[in-house]
Structure formats: structure tokens, C-alpha cells
Design an enzyme around this catalytic site. Structure first.
Site, mmCIF file in Angstrom:
data_model
loop_
_atom_site.group_PDB
_atom_site.id
_atom_site.type_symbol
_atom_site.label_atom_id
_atom_site.label_comp_id
_atom_site.label_asym_id
_atom_site.label_seq_id
_atom_site.Cartn_x
_atom_site.Cartn_y
_atom_site.Cartn_z
ATOM 1 N N THR A 277 0.821 -1.215 0.000
ATOM 2 C CA THR A 277 0.000 0.000 0.000
ATOM 3 C C THR A 277 0.859 1.272 0.000
ATOM 4 O O THR A 277 0.323 2.379 -0.075
ATOM 5 C CB THR A 277 -0.939 0.029 1.233
ATOM 6 N N GLY A 278 2.170 1.111 0.078
ATOM 7 C CA GLY A 278 3.068 2.270 0.121
ATOM 8 C C GLY A 278 3.476 2.723 -1.273
ATOM 9 O O GLY A 278 3.039 2.162 -2.290
ATOM 10 N N TYR B 79 8.884 0.890 18.406
ATOM 11 C CA TYR B 79 7.968 0.434 17.353
ATOM 12 C C TYR B 79 8.712 0.289 16.022
ATOM 13 O O TYR B 79 8.563 -0.706 15.300
ATOM 14 C CB TYR B 79 6.811 1.433 17.221
ATOM 15 N N THR C 85 18.626 0.891 2.825
ATOM 16 C CA THR C 85 18.535 2.341 2.614
ATOM 17 C C THR C 85 19.878 3.062 2.731
ATOM 18 O O THR C 85 20.762 2.637 3.490
ATOM 19 C CB THR C 85 17.567 2.950 3.660
ATOM 20 N N GLU D 277 20.238 5.611 4.316
ATOM 21 C CA GLU D 277 20.345 6.098 5.705
ATOM 22 C C GLU D 277 21.372 5.288 6.492
ATOM 23 O O GLU D 277 21.876 5.750 7.521
ATOM 24 C CB GLU D 277 18.989 6.020 6.396
ATOM 25 N N TYR E 159 15.579 4.711 12.969
ATOM 26 C CA TYR E 159 15.193 4.123 11.679
ATOM 27 C C TYR E 159 16.399 3.452 11.023
ATOM 28 O O TYR E 159 16.350 2.277 10.643
ATOM 29 C CB TYR E 159 14.628 5.219 10.750
ATOM 30 N N LYS F 61 17.188 -0.536 10.306
ATOM 31 C CA LYS F 61 17.424 -1.042 8.949
ATOM 32 C C LYS F 61 18.803 -1.716 8.833
ATOM 33 O O LYS F 61 19.025 -2.541 7.958
ATOM 34 C CB LYS F 61 17.305 0.101 7.938
ATOM 35 N N HIS G 246 13.993 8.144 -3.122
ATOM 36 C CA HIS G 246 13.263 8.164 -4.389
ATOM 37 C C HIS G 246 11.831 8.606 -4.136
ATOM 38 O O HIS G 246 11.208 8.225 -3.154
ATOM 39 C CB HIS G 246 13.341 6.826 -5.107
HETATM 40 P P1 NAP Z 1 6.025 3.956 2.519
HETATM 41 O O1 NAP Z 1 5.325 4.677 1.410
HETATM 42 O O2 NAP Z 1 6.109 4.578 3.859
HETATM 43 O O3 NAP Z 1 5.331 2.513 2.658
HETATM 44 C C1 NAP Z 1 5.551 1.692 3.762
HETATM 45 C C2 NAP Z 1 4.626 0.497 3.666
HETATM 46 O O4 NAP Z 1 4.848 -0.360 4.794
HETATM 47 C C3 NAP Z 1 3.123 0.836 3.675
HETATM 48 O O5 NAP Z 1 2.461 -0.025 2.812
HETATM 49 C C4 NAP Z 1 2.741 0.541 5.110
HETATM 50 O O6 NAP Z 1 1.368 0.253 5.296
HETATM 51 C C5 NAP Z 1 3.586 -0.688 5.350
HETATM 52 N N1 NAP Z 1 3.756 -1.025 6.763
HETATM 53 C C6 NAP Z 1 4.161 -0.215 7.763
HETATM 54 N N2 NAP Z 1 4.214 -0.888 8.916
HETATM 55 C C7 NAP Z 1 3.833 -2.162 8.636
HETATM 56 C C8 NAP Z 1 3.688 -3.333 9.416
HETATM 57 N N3 NAP Z 1 3.916 -3.333 10.731
HETATM 58 N N4 NAP Z 1 3.291 -4.478 8.799
HETATM 59 C C9 NAP Z 1 3.022 -4.476 7.475
HETATM 60 N N5 NAP Z 1 3.129 -3.395 6.695
HETATM 61 C C10 NAP Z 1 3.544 -2.247 7.270
HETATM 62 O O7 NAP Z 1 7.523 3.604 2.090
HETATM 63 P P2 NAP Z 1 8.203 3.621 0.645
HETATM 64 O O8 NAP Z 1 8.721 4.987 0.386
HETATM 65 O O9 NAP Z 1 7.320 2.964 -0.318
HETATM 66 O O10 NAP Z 1 9.481 2.718 0.923
HETATM 67 C C11 NAP Z 1 9.421 1.301 0.778
HETATM 68 C C12 NAP Z 1 10.546 0.662 1.584
HETATM 69 O O11 NAP Z 1 11.799 1.107 1.113
HETATM 70 C C13 NAP Z 1 10.527 0.976 3.061
HETATM 71 O O12 NAP Z 1 10.993 -0.166 3.740
HETATM 72 C C14 NAP Z 1 11.539 2.106 3.214
HETATM 73 O O13 NAP Z 1 12.087 2.096 4.512
HETATM 74 C C15 NAP Z 1 12.551 1.710 2.162
HETATM 75 N N6 NAP Z 1 13.284 2.808 1.540
HETATM 76 C C16 NAP Z 1 12.604 3.848 1.008
HETATM 77 C C17 NAP Z 1 13.311 4.845 0.354
HETATM 78 C C18 NAP Z 1 12.601 6.028 -0.279
HETATM 79 O O14 NAP Z 1 13.269 7.028 -0.555
HETATM 80 N N7 NAP Z 1 11.299 5.938 -0.557
HETATM 81 C C19 NAP Z 1 14.718 4.769 0.251
HETATM 82 C C20 NAP Z 1 15.360 3.662 0.813
HETATM 83 C C21 NAP Z 1 14.642 2.679 1.436
HETATM 84 P P3 NAP Z 1 0.267 1.442 5.463
HETATM 85 O O15 NAP Z 1 -0.049 1.897 4.064
HETATM 86 O O16 NAP Z 1 -0.854 0.753 6.130
HETATM 87 O O17 NAP Z 1 0.909 2.516 6.278
HETATM 88 O O1 G4F Z 2 12.166 13.504 2.915
HETATM 89 P P1 G4F Z 2 12.825 13.101 4.171
HETATM 90 O O2 G4F Z 2 11.972 12.955 5.373
HETATM 91 O O3 G4F Z 2 13.640 11.799 3.834
HETATM 92 P P2 G4F Z 2 14.868 11.061 4.569
HETATM 93 O O4 G4F Z 2 14.984 11.429 5.981
HETATM 94 O O5 G4F Z 2 16.057 11.282 3.718
HETATM 95 O O6 G4F Z 2 14.397 9.539 4.514
HETATM 96 C C1 G4F Z 2 13.847 8.992 3.308
HETATM 97 O O7 G4F Z 2 14.890 8.492 2.514
HETATM 98 C C2 G4F Z 2 15.625 7.405 3.096
HETATM 99 C C3 G4F Z 2 16.714 7.021 2.105
HETATM 100 O O8 G4F Z 2 17.864 7.776 2.356
HETATM 101 C C4 G4F Z 2 14.656 6.262 3.348
HETATM 102 F F1 G4F Z 2 15.328 5.190 3.855
HETATM 103 C C5 G4F Z 2 13.579 6.699 4.311
HETATM 104 O O9 G4F Z 2 12.634 5.633 4.472
HETATM 105 C C6 G4F Z 2 12.855 7.900 3.716
HETATM 106 O O10 G4F Z 2 12.144 7.482 2.571
HETATM 107 O O11 G4F Z 2 13.958 14.168 4.531
HETATM 108 C C7 G4F Z 2 14.974 14.523 3.629
HETATM 109 C C8 G4F Z 2 15.788 15.665 4.213
HETATM 110 C C9 G4F Z 2 16.236 15.405 5.649
HETATM 111 O O12 G4F Z 2 17.564 15.818 5.801
HETATM 112 C C10 G4F Z 2 15.338 16.292 6.483
HETATM 113 O O13 G4F Z 2 15.896 16.741 7.697
HETATM 114 O O14 G4F Z 2 14.963 16.822 4.259
HETATM 115 C C11 G4F Z 2 15.127 17.448 5.518
HETATM 116 N N1 G4F Z 2 13.934 18.245 5.806
HETATM 117 C C12 G4F Z 2 13.924 19.598 5.904
HETATM 118 N N2 G4F Z 2 12.692 20.018 6.226
HETATM 119 C C13 G4F Z 2 12.704 17.796 6.053
HETATM 120 C C14 G4F Z 2 11.915 18.908 6.313
HETATM 121 N N3 G4F Z 2 12.195 16.532 6.049
HETATM 122 C C15 G4F Z 2 10.868 16.381 6.310
HETATM 123 N N4 G4F Z 2 10.344 15.153 6.276
HETATM 124 N N5 G4F Z 2 10.063 17.461 6.611
HETATM 125 C C16 G4F Z 2 10.545 18.751 6.627
HETATM 126 O O15 G4F Z 2 9.817 19.699 6.895
#
Ligand code: NAP
Ligand code: G4F
Length: 362
Positions: free
Chosen positions: A12-13, A101, A133, A135, A157, A161, A187
Site C-alpha cells: 500500500t506504500g 515500534y 537504505t 540512511e 530508523y 534497517k 526516491h
Molecule cells: P512507505 O510509502 O512509507 O510505505 C511503507 C509500507 O509499509 C506501507 O504499505 C505501510 O502500510 C507498510 N507497513 C508499515 N508498517 C507495517 C507493518 N507493521 N506491517 C506491514 N506493513 C507495514 O515507504 P516507501 O517509500 O514505499 O518505501 C518502501 C521501503 O523502502 C521501506 O521499507 C523504506 O524504509 C525503504 N526505503 C525507502 C526509500 C525512499 O526514498 N522511498 C529509500 C530507501 C529505502 P500502510 O499503508 O498501512 O501505512
Molecule cells: O524527505 P525526508 O523525510 O527523507 P529522509 O529522511 O532522507 O528519509 C527517506 O529516505 C531514506 C533514504 O535515504 C529512506 F530510507 C527513508 O525511508 C525515507 O524514505 O527528509 C529529507 C531531508 C532530511 O535531511 C530532512 O531533515 O529533508 C530534511 N527536511 C527539511 N525540512 C525535512 C523537512 N524533512 C521532512 N520530512 N520534513 C521537513 O519539513
């Protein structure tokens, strides 16, 4: 012909929804795990579920990464060829408020899933993808981060991970599982969660344009990220599992921009000229030049961006940029979409979304 079966957690994400579309196009039967929620959480995949074309190809199961029994049940009934573990508490900022959590879901959840595959006797049949990630690199130890760069996680976080990364490697080495890590840099897309910074900006500016809000509040605008497009990156998740052996891959664009640059580019795309004033917590952006007919809700010298302490993190990762040479070389991959493409797509989509809300309220 026998179709491959994929199981996606986090369907769903953002990534789960794009990956489901991608795999269905590749003729996979796709199963997804959705968790119980008190409000609707399937808006990103409803269009797939409702599509008659996918009637016998797309299935949803209730489950939760923290509920090991639900995972065993699903693995045994689906018997997937490929499992993509995308589910997570994925917000870095929130993880400081919910460290326990976040660890339960991201660390123990990944372990539960690996163990469910093993206990079901599928260690040799089912390939496993772990959503790792950038991170993990946190306090960076190298200018551009590759698979060889030392990790230094800086949040609950990232730490959670890190466990998931290592347990994936551990099941690969201990039980001969095809278990791989995709170390993905940020992304984004129009489906990005609304509290991540890029989407917060595109939705925030759209609200300002339609007069629903006056100002966007941000944290550290000097933070640097390597932003790609989620559609490009889910293709990589699949490619990682099609490689001849299980392995770990960094996926990145190798380009880096600041949050401030992202804001400026969004305004530029809208044809609005802004100017920055002040420093630190007092820094702000005002509107200098714009088309009054096109944007009747805006005013000259209106402050549209301010800084709020609320959005600073206890420990900030301020500088990430990847080195994706290994993925380019071995998986024959390079990202297709530029940051300008991403901004256009996100801005257009959010302007449309907010326009509908505005019309319904007026
Ligand atoms: P997202 O939009 O936040 O989606 C997270 C998904 O995990 C949602 O479907 C959520 O369900 C589900 N979820 C959360 N807690 C759960 C649980 N306890 N049991 C089962 N499902 C659960 O994240 P995303 O951006 O698509 O990222 C996908 C994955 O890649 C994540 O693991 C994230 O940490 C990792 N990642 C993301 C990025 C990025 O930049 N997007 C980069 C590196 C790694 P609900 O819809 O119900 O909340
Ligand atoms: O968009 P962000 O919250 O993404 P962040 O922290 O980089 O994490 C995302 O990318 C990771 C991969 O590197 C994933 F693993 C993770 O699950 C997630 O998808 O923040 C990006 C940057 C940070 O430095 C934050 O401090 O933007 C800065 N920022 C500045 N103002 C903010 C804000 N971030 C958020 N969320 N909200 C603000 O108002």
C-alpha cells in the site's frame, strides 16, 4: 505457462504500488500484504484491485510484519517465488519518537519474514529482497557512498534497517537463501507520503497557490540528498532478484541537490520568482514576481517559506550521494528520469489534487 508469484509487503506504500504495477506488466501473479487500519489505506493500489484485467492476478492478504504467525500463514498459502520486503515504519523523523515500534517493524519484522520462509521449507525456492537504505551511511565515511562504504546509522530508523540488512546477509550465508539487499537512495513520486520533504513541498506550494495555506514550514533546508524517481527504482528491486547470485546493490542517481534547491526549482516550474532573506531559523522566502491573473491568491512580498524548529531532527543526516557503479555494471541499469521530470510530475499531480479540494470547498 506457469506464471511467477511475487509477494510484496508494504504494497500500500509508494514503492509497493509501483512494484505491483511493474510485476503485473511482467506477467507475475502479485500477492500483497496490507495491514489492518482504521481508515482506508489502499488508495495507491485501488486502481489495480478494481481493474478487471488483474482479477485473478492480484491478491491482498491481511498481515503485519510484527505478527510472525500471519507471515507464516501467508508464505505457506502463497508459496511465492519472490518476496519483496518493502514494509516499514519508513519515516526517519518519526523514528526518534517511536524507536521501539520502528525497531519491531523494521528489524524484527524482516527477521520474522525470513524465518517464515525458512520454517515453511522455502529457503531454496523463494528469493528475498530487503528494502535497505542510504540512511545506513548516515555520518558519511566516503564522499560518494557505495556497497564498500562503512555504515554509520544516525537514527532509530537507520539502526533498525542496519539489523535488517545484516540479517538478510546472515540468512544468505547461513542457509543458502537467495536473499539480497537493495541499498536505495531517496526516491520520490506523486505517490510519495505527504510528510516526506519533496511531497511536503509540492503539496504545500499547491495549497498556497489555491489559497488554502499561506506559508510552508520546513526544517534543515541545507540537507543534501540524491533524489531519484520511484518508478526507476522499483525496476531495480526486480533486477536485484534476477541477478545470477544474491548480492547487495547501491541504487542512486549520483546527483545531489539541497532541499532549498528543490523548493527553488518547484517555484521556477510554477513561473514564480522568490528571494531568500534572513539566516538560520529566521531564513524565509518571499514572492518577488508572479502572474497575478494566473495566481490570484498570491501577493507580492508574501512570505511563502519559513523555517520551523519543529522539523529539525535530534541527529541529522545532512549529506548523501551514492555511487551506483556496481548496479550500472552488473545489472545494466541507469536511472531514466531527471529531477526536473520528477518536479514537473509531482507539481502537476499535486496542483490537480489540491484544485479538486479547492473546488469542493468553494
Ligand atoms: P512507505 O510509502 O512509507 O510505505 C511503507 C509500507 O509499509 C506501507 O504499505 C505501510 O502500510 C507498510 N507497513 C508499515 N508498517 C507495517 C507493518 N507493521 N506491517 C506491514 N506493513 C507495514 O515507504 P516507501 O517509500 O514505499 O518505501 C518502501 C521501503 O523502502 C521501506 O521499507 C523504506 O524504509 C525503504 N526505503 C525507502 C526509500 C525512499 O526514498 N522511498 C529509500 C530507501 C529505502 P500502510 O499503508 O498501512 O501505512
Ligand atoms: O524527505 P525526508 O523525510 O527523507 P529522509 O529522511 O532522507 O528519509 C527517506 O529516505 C531514506 C533514504 O535515504 C529512506 F530510507 C527513508 O525511508 C525515507 O524514505 O527528509 C529529507 C531531508 C532530511 O535531511 C530532512 O531533515 O529533508 C530534511 N527536511 C527539511 N525540512 C525535512 C523537512 N524533512 C521532512 N520530512 N520534513 C521537513 O519539513
Amino acid at each position: 505457462m506457469k506464471f511467477k508469484k511475487a509477494l510484496i509487503t508494504g504494497i500500500t506504500g509508494q514503492d509497493g504500488s509501483y512494484l505491483a504495477e511493474f510485476l503485473l506488466k511482467k506477467k507475475y501473479i502479485v500477492h500483497g500484504i496490507k495491514r489492518k487500519s482504521s481508515s482506508f489505506n489502499t488508495s495507491r493500489i485501488d486502481h489495480i484491485y478494481d481493474n478487471k484485467k488483474y482479477k485473478n492476478k492480484f491478491f491482498l492478504h491481511y498481515g503485519d510484519l510484527s505478527d510472525a504467525n500471519s507471515l507464516i500463514e501467508i508464505i505457506r498459502s502463497v508459496q511465492p517465488n519472490e518476496v519483496y520486503n518493502l514494509a516499514a515504519q519508513s519515516h526517519v523523523g518519526v523514528s526518534f519518537q517511536l524507536p521501539n515500534y520502528t525497531t519491531q517493524v523494521n528489524s524484527i519484522g524482516a527477521l520474522n519474514l525470513l524465518q517464515a520462509i525458512k520454517d515453511s521449507g522455502f529457503s531454496k525456492k523463494t528469493k528475498f529482497y530487503q528494502a535497505s537504505t542510504s540512511e545506513l551511511f548516515g555520518e558519511i565515511q566516503e564522499k560518494k557512498q557505495s556497497e564498500k562504504t562503512k555504515f554509520y546509522p544516525k537514527s532509530p530508523y537507520a539502526t533498525s534497517k542496519l539489523f535488517a540488512y545484516w540479517i538478510t546477509k546472515n540468512y544468505r550465508e547461513s542457509y543458502g537463501m537467495f536473499a539480497s539487499n537493495g541499498i536505495l537512495f531517496n526516491h520520490e513520486s506523486p505517490r510519495r507520503g505527504e510528510t516526506f520533504v519533496t511531497r511536503k513541498i509540492t503539496i504545500g506550494l499547491s495549497k498556497i497557490i489555491y489559497g488554502l495555506e499561506k506559508c510552508l514550514y520546513l526544517g534543515n533546508i541545507y540537507s543534501l540528498r540524491d533524489w531519484g524517481h520511484a518508478k526507476d527504482y522499483v525496476e531495480m528491486c526486480w533486477k536485484v532478484l534476477q541477478f545470477k547470485r544474491p548480492d547487495d546493490f547501491v541504487i542512486a542517481t549520483e546527483k545531489q541537490y539541497s532541499v532549498k534547491f528543490f523548493v527553488e526549482q518547484c517555484f521556477k516550474y510554477l513561473g514564480i520568482q522568490i528571494k531568500w532573506f534572513g539566516k538560520g531559523i529566521n531564513e524565509n522566502a518571499k514572492i518577488i514576481k508572479f502572474n497575478q491573473t494566473k495566481y490570484p491568491n498570491l501577493k507580492k512580498n508574501m512570505t511563502v517559506v519559513r523555517i520551523s524548529k519543529k522539523y529539525f531532527r535530534p541527529n541529522e543526516v545532512s549529506n548523501l550521494i551514492g555511487n551506483a557503479n556496481k548496479a550500472k555494471r552488473l545489472l545494466k541499469w541507469s536511472p531514466k528520469r531527471s529531477i526536473q521530470h520528477l518536479i514537473k510530475e509531482m507539481m502537476d499531480s499535486d496542483l490537480e489534487l489540491i484544485k479538486k479540494i479547492y473546488i469542493s470547498q468553494n
